[in-house]
Design an enzyme around this catalytic site. Sequence first.
Site, PDB file in Angstrom:
ATOM      1  N   CYS A  42       4.232  -9.329   6.515  1.00  0.00           N
ATOM      2  CA  CYS A  42       4.504 -10.769   6.446  1.00  0.00           C
ATOM      3  C   CYS A  42       5.752 -11.140   7.253  1.00  0.00           C
ATOM      4  CB  CYS A  42       4.697 -11.202   4.996  1.00  0.00           C
ATOM      5  SG  CYS A  42       3.495 -10.477   3.887  1.00  0.00           S
ATOM      6  N   ASN A 300      -0.175  -6.140  -3.607  1.00  0.00           N
ATOM      7  CA  ASN A 300       0.794  -5.453  -4.470  1.00  0.00           C
ATOM      8  C   ASN A 300       0.337  -5.446  -5.926  1.00  0.00           C
ATOM      9  OD1 ASN A 300       3.510  -4.530  -3.173  1.00  0.00           O
ATOM     10  ND2 ASN A 300       2.877  -6.346  -2.055  1.00  0.00           N
TER      11      ASN A 300
HETATM   12  C1  FAD Z   1       1.605 -11.417  10.576  1.00  0.00           C
HETATM   13  C2  FAD Z   1       1.236 -11.396   9.134  1.00  0.00           C
HETATM   14  C3  FAD Z   1       1.858 -12.262   8.248  1.00  0.00           C
HETATM   15  C4  FAD Z   1       1.517 -12.254   6.902  1.00  0.00           C
HETATM   16  N1  FAD Z   1       2.150 -13.117   6.053  1.00  0.00           N
HETATM   17  C5  FAD Z   1       1.858 -13.096   4.742  1.00  0.00           C
HETATM   18  C6  FAD Z   1       2.552 -13.958   3.832  1.00  0.00           C
HETATM   19  O1  FAD Z   1       3.435 -14.724   4.232  1.00  0.00           O
HETATM   20  N2  FAD Z   1       2.199 -13.903   2.514  1.00  0.00           N
HETATM   21  C7  FAD Z   1       1.242 -13.043   2.042  1.00  0.00           C
HETATM   22  O2  FAD Z   1       0.994 -13.004   0.829  1.00  0.00           O
HETATM   23  N3  FAD Z   1       0.585 -12.209   2.890  1.00  0.00           N
HETATM   24  C8  FAD Z   1       0.867 -12.218   4.208  1.00  0.00           C
HETATM   25  N4  FAD Z   1       0.214 -11.362   5.066  1.00  0.00           N
HETATM   26  C9  FAD Z   1      -0.852 -10.482   4.529  1.00  0.00           C
HETATM   27  C10 FAD Z   1      -0.305  -9.169   3.990  1.00  0.00           C
HETATM   28  O3  FAD Z   1       0.511  -8.567   4.934  1.00  0.00           O
HETATM   29  C11 FAD Z   1      -1.477  -8.278   3.639  1.00  0.00           C
HETATM   30  O4  FAD Z   1      -2.252  -8.945   2.669  1.00  0.00           O
HETATM   31  C12 FAD Z   1      -1.034  -6.936   3.074  1.00  0.00           C
HETATM   32  O5  FAD Z   1      -0.338  -6.197   4.037  1.00  0.00           O
HETATM   33  C13 FAD Z   1      -2.257  -6.128   2.619  1.00  0.00           C
HETATM   34  O6  FAD Z   1      -1.833  -4.896   2.129  1.00  0.00           O
HETATM   35  P1  FAD Z   1      -2.854  -3.685   2.072  1.00  0.00           P
HETATM   36  O7  FAD Z   1      -2.073  -2.525   1.563  1.00  0.00           O
HETATM   37  O8  FAD Z   1      -4.079  -4.079   1.377  1.00  0.00           O
HETATM   38  O9  FAD Z   1      -3.285  -3.432   3.599  1.00  0.00           O
HETATM   39  P2  FAD Z   1      -2.386  -3.032   4.831  1.00  0.00           P
HETATM   40  O10 FAD Z   1      -1.017  -3.551   4.683  1.00  0.00           O
HETATM   41  O11 FAD Z   1      -3.152  -3.444   6.043  1.00  0.00           O
HETATM   42  O12 FAD Z   1      -2.327  -1.447   4.749  1.00  0.00           O
HETATM   43  C14 FAD Z   1      -3.461  -0.654   4.925  1.00  0.00           C
HETATM   44  C15 FAD Z   1      -3.024   0.697   5.462  1.00  0.00           C
HETATM   45  O13 FAD Z   1      -4.160   1.545   5.545  1.00  0.00           O
HETATM   46  C16 FAD Z   1      -4.124   2.284   6.749  1.00  0.00           C
HETATM   47  N5  FAD Z   1      -5.515   2.647   7.084  1.00  0.00           N
HETATM   48  C17 FAD Z   1      -6.533   1.828   7.431  1.00  0.00           C
HETATM   49  N6  FAD Z   1      -7.673   2.527   7.621  1.00  0.00           N
HETATM   50  C18 FAD Z   1      -7.370   3.821   7.378  1.00  0.00           C
HETATM   51  C19 FAD Z   1      -8.135   5.026   7.403  1.00  0.00           C
HETATM   52  N7  FAD Z   1      -9.441   5.038   7.711  1.00  0.00           N
HETATM   53  N8  FAD Z   1      -7.513   6.191   7.112  1.00  0.00           N
HETATM   54  C20 FAD Z   1      -6.167   6.203   6.792  1.00  0.00           C
HETATM   55  N9  FAD Z   1      -5.397   5.086   6.752  1.00  0.00           N
HETATM   56  C21 FAD Z   1      -6.004   3.907   7.039  1.00  0.00           C
HETATM   57  C22 FAD Z   1      -3.484   1.328   7.744  1.00  0.00           C
HETATM   58  O14 FAD Z   1      -2.902   2.025   8.818  1.00  0.00           O
HETATM   59  C23 FAD Z   1      -2.443   0.620   6.867  1.00  0.00           C
HETATM   60  O15 FAD Z   1      -1.199   1.248   6.898  1.00  0.00           O
HETATM   61  C24 FAD Z   1       0.538 -11.345   6.421  1.00  0.00           C
HETATM   62  C25 FAD Z   1      -0.099 -10.464   7.305  1.00  0.00           C
HETATM   63  C26 FAD Z   1       0.256 -10.478   8.647  1.00  0.00           C
HETATM   64  C27 FAD Z   1      -0.430  -9.522   9.601  1.00  0.00           C
END
Ligand code: FAD
Length: 442
Positions: A42, A300
């Site tokens: 984010c 989270n």
């Molecule tokens: C620019 C930006 C701004 C944002 N702003 C906001 C905000 O202001 N407020 C908000 O609530 N949310 C925001 N978000 C959304 C938030 O960042 C995501 O919802 C959050 O990061 C999701 O977390 P996650 O752990 O589900 O996935 P991710 O953070 O994407 O983590 C998934 C992980 O899994 C790994 N992975 C994927 N496939 C594989 C595989 N096959 N094998 C091994 N590892 C793998 C990836 O490398 C990554 O590290 C924003 C997102 C972005 C990109």
Amino acid sequence: MKVVIIGGDAAGMSAAMEIYRNDKTAEILVLERSDIYSYGQCGLPYVINGKVAHTDELIARDVETYRGKYGMDARIFHEVTAINTQIQIVHATDVNSGEAFEFSYDRLLIATGASPTMQDWENRDLQGIHYVKTIPEMAVLMQDLAGTEHVTVIGAGFIGLEVAETIRARGLKVRIIQRSAQLMSNLDPELAKMVLEEAVKNGIEVLFEEEITGFEGQQNIQSVRTKKGSYATDLVIVATGIKPNTQFATGFAKLANGALIVNEKMETSIPNVYAAGDCASHYHRVKQKDDYLPLGTTANKQGRIAGLNIAGVEQSFKGIVGTSILKFFHLQIGMTGLTNEAADDLNDVVEVYHYEANDVASYYPPVKPMKIRMLVEQQSRQLLGMQAVGESGVDKRIDVFATALFNAMSFEDLLDLDLAYAPPFNGVWDPIQQAPKRYGKK
Ligand SMILES: Cc1cc2nc3c(=O)[nH]c(=O)nc-3n(C[C@H](O)[C@H](O)[C@H](O)COP(=O)(O)OP(=O)(O)OC[C@H]3O[C@@H](n4cnc5c(N)ncnc54)[C@H](O)[C@@H]3O)c2cc1C
């Protein structure tokens, strides 16, 4: 108990920490395809304008901390390619060496997030076409921005707008190309007008109802082609949506976009396999069905619940109500509950209230107006949603309304809320109470 977690960011590591805290005997293996753990995606847009000095500041805990302090087997550059759910084995590959691995699990958490998508536009592999999603991608973008005068942002959702603002703050020319007829498609059209005015006031060129067909250039991008014309540019940022990273997970119940369907314990349709975050479904309390609203705050929470259940502490994810907020130059844009479109799908008659209110008491300058739109179910008086746009105080009203929505309160119930009041903070009737005061049933 052997726990394997796929994905080392928000959802995955929230779960890992709960397992670590609640089951000291658990062996935790994390498979992450990049070399970066637990960082705030984010915050990435704010690296562009220097508000965040370096991407390192976004890292909450590095991989060494998970290994040294918490004794986890936290792998880097390990990409999971398949799961055999019959014999409970995960197949992974070292992305650098190509070496293949197999890991068995008692419990598995899929927390692989989602990846940005781009349609099959012509020449989409030209240099200078970027996403804003990961720290390595951000490093390349920052290098490219150094010699750039003009940037085109494709897509005007949250990320597109945040990036447009922060690039503009660097003094570059910015153009937004949007497929629909307004910025932020899920915002009420009246409120979206304010967002457009803010964009134009800050020197951003906006093109609506444009369909991209491809890019032009030799090695580097030189122009973006749409069905209406060709537009010169030095760099493109694509922010048109994301897709859950679940291709390797076959045989699971999924939503149409590929997100793994989970129950309130974060269990998928396959025994001993959990999912959380951007790769999973999100139960929507207002819609009363599974939905997909990928946000960091939800990742989270779902990660925490998954971790607790994996560790044997029974907990339920209570669901989302669809709350989000965004800063765009001087504007705060907040929403919770149903969009106009989602409300149109309801069988019930929906009442819509549009009004303007002040952030503070009208005699306590500077007074900043905010525009509010509330949706209420006509018969039951149930709150359905609220959106607000203004320069100040939007966050507070959205959060109060989100709390009311979470607890299924009625429109008239808002009037009874004992909200904090003093002139520097609001009027005696807070903006969210003004609608039920004026239009509520007596
Ligand atoms: C620019 C930006 C701004 C944002 N702003 C906001 C905000 O202001 N407020 C908000 O609530 N949310 C925001 N978000 C959304 C938030 O960042 C995501 O919802 C959050 O990061 C999701 O977390 P996650 O752990 O589900 O996935 P991710 O953070 O994407 O983590 C998934 C992980 O899994 C790994 N992975 C994927 N496939 C594989 C595989 N096959 N094998 C091994 N590892 C793998 C990836 O490398 C990554 O590290 C924003 C997102 C972005 C990109």
